[in-house]
Design an enzyme around this catalytic site. Structure first.
Site, PDB file in Angstrom:
ATOM      1  N   ASP A   1     -15.726 -42.759   9.167  1.00 20.00           N
ATOM      2  CA  ASP A   1     -14.715 -41.766   8.851  1.00 20.00           C
ATOM      3  C   ASP A   1     -13.793 -42.264   7.741  1.00 20.00           C
ATOM      4  OD1 ASP A   1     -13.432 -39.186   9.760  1.00 20.00           O
ATOM      5  OD2 ASP A   1     -11.730 -40.553  10.030  1.00 20.00           O
TER       6      ASP A   1
ATOM      7  N   GLU B   1     -17.940 -41.420   4.920  1.00 15.12           N
ATOM      8  CA  GLU B   1     -17.297 -40.173   4.496  1.00 15.12           C
ATOM      9  C   GLU B   1     -16.469 -40.502   3.254  1.00 15.12           C
ATOM     10  OE1 GLU B   1     -14.467 -36.599   6.267  1.00 15.12           O
ATOM     11  OE2 GLU B   1     -14.188 -38.654   6.957  1.00 15.12           O
TER      12      GLU B   1
END
Length: 591
Positions: A234, A288
Site C-alpha cells: 500500500d 501501489e
C-alpha cells in the site's frame, strides 16, 4: 458468445502452468519467465465478498466457501485486501495489530483454513502490506504519543509546528491530506503535531528509524512463514519523506502525490527489504505506486535493482478522476487511453514488468466508468473491458464482481455512504459553501470508493446471497436480481462465462504474456486494434469502444485470419480486411 473449435479444445484441456514448460534460465522474447508474470490476479475485499455467519459483514470463512468459484473462474492468485485487526476507520487500511485477524473477519484459524484451501486448489495468496502508516490505536502509536521520551516516540513523525506571537499554533508545513484538510494534527498530550497523509487516525511511520524497518520486516516474515506468497504494498512510494519536508509550492499543491512520493531513501529501503526478507522467499510483490510517473517505474521494478516485481501505475485507471482536486468525472477519449498503453510499451523494457487494471477497492466500477452500463450495452462493454485487460502487456488484475459486470450503486444522499473520504470531502467542500450538496453528491455517486465495496452479488435471494442476515454493512446494489453469479452461471452468453473462457485462452497463449505489443490505429476514436506477437505466433485483438455498430478496415492491408473468440455469436468473419463490429464488440484472431 461464439467459441470456435480451437477455444473449445482449450477449455476442455486441463489448465497447465505455462511456467512449468519453460526452464527458469531460458528467456522468452527477452523476458525472464516468472509465475507472477503469467498469473491472473483476483482482488477480494473481505468485508464485501461473502458473509458466513449472518452478521452482515464478509469474512474469511465466507471467502473459503467460494474458493471453488474462484478456481473455476481460472484465476491463480488471490489478493486479499487487509484482514488485520483494525478499528476500520479506513476500510481496514488503519491497522491496530499486524499479527491478528480482524475479529469481524474471523480468527487466525480461519485464515489458515483459507490459505490451505487456496493451496489445495493450486492457487496462491498475496496480502496487503500497509506500512506507510498504522492505526492511531496501534500499540506503537499509543506509546509514541504518551511522552516525548517514550522509546516509541521516534516510530512516528512529530514536529512542534509554528507559534505566532499571539500564541496561535500552526502546522509544521502546508501538506494536505489525501482525505481533505491538513496532513498534520496537534496532539494535546505532548503538544506536538504528528504527520498523517491520510486520516487523522492513520499516523505515518518514521522509516528513517531502523527499528521501524526491523519491525516491518519481522511482520513480513511472520506472514511469509505462515505460507502467503507475497504482498501488495500500500502506497509504498510514500514511506521515504521529502528531505526537510518544506512547504509545497503552488505548483506542487496541484498534485501533492508527486511531491510526497519517491523520497530520497526509497530505493535504499526497498533494497534493504528485498535483501533482508523478500530474497529469501519465492514471492510476488506489487507496489501501489501513487505519485510515481511511468518514467520513474524502472527505478522501482527494474529486474537488476532487487526492489519490487511490479507496480500499479494509475495513469489509465485515473484517466477520469484524479487523486486530488475537486470531485468530478472527467471526459476521456479512446486515443488518450491507448496512448497510455502505447507509452508503457515504449518506456518499459524487457527488464521491467507491468500491470494491467482499471478497477480496485478504491475505484468506481469499471463498466460504469469506461464502458456503458445501460441494460442494453452492459454485458458487451463489460466483456470488452475484460478482453482488453487480459490481452494487454503485464499481469492482469481483476476486482471482485468485474467478472459479473457489476455496476455503480445509485447513491442519493450522504447517509448512503460509508467512505470516510466522501464524509471528509463533504465537510470540506459542502459545509464550507464551496459546492452545493446536490452537485457534490451527484459527482460522488460516480466516483466514490463505495461503488466497489457494495456486497458481491451471488444470487437473486434477499441481499444477493451475500448474507443470511438482513442488514449488510453496506447496501446491496438494487440490480442484484438481474446481475448475479447464479444467473450468469447458467447463461452461456454471460460476462462470467466469457471471462472464464478468456482466462483459459490467455493461460494457453504465451503471446498474451510475453509477446510484443503494437497499436495498429492509435488515433481511431472508436476502435482499439492491436497485435501481440511472440516469434511466429501473432494474435489480433479488435475492440469497438462505442455504443453503435462500426465497419472497420484494418490498416496496412492486414486481414483478420482465424477467429478465436468473440462475445457476439454472429461474428464469424475470417480472412477479411473489413470487419462489421457490433456495439462494444470485441474479437480475438490468430493470425
Amino acid at each position: 458468445m461464439f467459441w470456435p473449435k480451437i477455444v473449445r479444445t482449450l477449455v476442455a484441456t486441463a489448465l497447465l502452468s505455462c511456467a512449468a514448460a519453460i526452464p527458469a534460465q531460458q528467456l522468452v522474447n527477452g523476458y525472464e519467465p516468472k509465475w507472477w508474470k503469467e498469473a491472473v490476479v483476483y482482488q477480494v475485499y473481505p468485508r464485501s465478498f461473502k458473509d458466513s455467519n449472518g452478521d452482515g459483514i464478509g469474512d474469511l470463512a465466507g471467502i473459503t466457501s467460494k474458493l471453488d468459484y474462484l478456481q473455476k473462474l481460472g484465476v491463480n492468485v488471490i489478493w486479499l485486501s487487509p484482514h488485520f485487526d483494525s478499528p476500520n476507520v479506513d476500510g481496514g487500511y488503519d491497522i491496530r495489530d499486524y499479527r491478528k485477524v480482524m475479529a469481524e473477519f474471523g480468527t487466525m484459524s480461519d485464515f489458515d483454513t483459507l490459505l490451505a484451501g487456496i493451496k489445495q486448489r493450486h492457487m496462491r495468496l498475496i496480502i496487503d502490506l500497509v506500512v506507510n502508516h498504522t492505526s492511531d490505536e496501534n500499540k506503537w502509536f499509543v506509546e509514541s504519543r504518551s511522552s516525548k521520551t517514550n522509546p516509541y516516540r521516534d516510530f512516528y513523525i512529530w514536529r512542534p509546528g509554528h507559534t505566532a506571537p499571539d500564541g496561535t499554533r500552526t502546522p509544521p508545513n502546508n501538506y494536505p491530506s489525501y482525505f481533505s484538510g491538513p496532513a498534520w494534527t496537534l496532539d494535546p498530550k505532548t503538544n506536538e503535531y504528528y504527520l498523517h497523509y491520510f486520516t487523522v487516525h492513520q499516523p505515518d511511520l518514521n522509516w528513517e528509524n531502523p527499528k521501524v524497518r526491523e519491525d516491518v520486516y519481522s511482520i513480513m516474515r511472520f506472514w511469509l512463514d505462515r505460507g502467503v506468497d507475497g504482498f501488495r504494498m500500500d502506497v509504498i512510494p510514500l514511506v521515504s519523506k521529502p528531505t526537510g519536508m518544506p512547504d509545497l509550492t503552488a505548483e506542487q499543491l496541484k498534485d501533492p502525490p508527486n511531491a510526497y512520493a519517491n523520497g530520497p531513501h526509497l530505493a535504499e529501503y526497498l533494497r534493504e527489504m528485498n535483501r533482508e526478507v523478500l530474497s529469501k522467499y519465492d514471492t510476488m510483490t506489487v507496489g501501489e505506486a501513487t505519485g510515481t510517473t511511468l518514467a520513474q517505474t524502472d527505478s522501482l521494478v527494474g529486474d537488476g535493482r532487487h526492489e519490487l516485481d511490479m507496480v500499479f501505475n494509475f495513469d489509465a485507471a485515473l484517466l477520469r478522476h484524479p487523486d486530488f482536486g475537486p470531485p468530478g468525472l472527467a471526459p476521456w477519449s479512446l486515443p488518450a487511453l491507448k496512448a497510455i498503453y502505447d507509452s508503457h510499451a515504449v518506456v518499459l523494457t524487457k527488464h521491467d514488468w507491468d500491470t494491467v487494471f482499471l478497477s480496485n477497492h478504491d475505484s468506481p466500477r469499471v463498466v460504469s466508468t469506461f464502458g456503458d452500463d445501460s441494460p442494453a450495452m452492459r454485458v458487451s462493454s463489460a466483456k470488452l473491458l475484460e478482453t482488453m485487460i487480459l490481452t494487454l502487456r503485464g499481469t492482469p488484475f481483476l476486482y471482485e464482481g468485474d467478472e459479473l459486470g457489476m455496476t455503480n450503486y445509485p447513491f442519493k444522499q450522504l447517509a448512503d455512504y460509508s467512505d470516510i473520504a466522501v464524509k471528509n470531502a463533504y465537510k470540506a467542500e459542502v459545509e464550507t459553501g464551496k459546492i452545493s450538496a446536490a452537485s457534490f453528491l451527484a459527482d460522488q455517486a460516480k466516483l466514490t470508493r463505495d461503488n466497489a465495496r457494495t456486497p458481491m452479488q451471488w444470487d437473486s435471494s434477499p441481499e444477493a446471497g451475500f448474507t443470511t442476515g438482513t442488514h449488510p454493512w453496506l447496501a446491496v446494489n438494487p440490480n442484484y436480481r438481474q446481475i448475479n453469479a447464479a444467473q450468469e452461471e447458467s447463461d452461456p452468453a454471460s460476462v462470467l462465462n466469457y471471462v472464464r473462457t478468456l482466462i483459459k485462452l490467455r493461460a494457453h497463449t504465451l503471446a498474451f504474456v510475453y509477446g510484443d505489443y503494437q497499436d495498429l490505429d492509435p488515433q481511431n476514436e472508436k476502435i482499439y486494434a492491436y497485435t501481440r506477437t511472440l516469434g511466429e505466433k501473432k494474435y489480433l485483438v479488435i475492440e469497438n469502444f462505442s455504443s453503435g455498430p462500426v465497419t472497420y478496415t484494418l490498416p496496412n492491408g492486414l486481414k483478420a485470419a482465424t477467429l478465436l473468440l468473440s462475445d457476439i455469436p454472429a461474428s464469424h468473419e475470417e480472412n477479411a480486411s473489413t470487419l462489421n463490429l457490433a456495439p462494444w464488440e470485441s474479437r480475438i484472431y490468430k493470425q
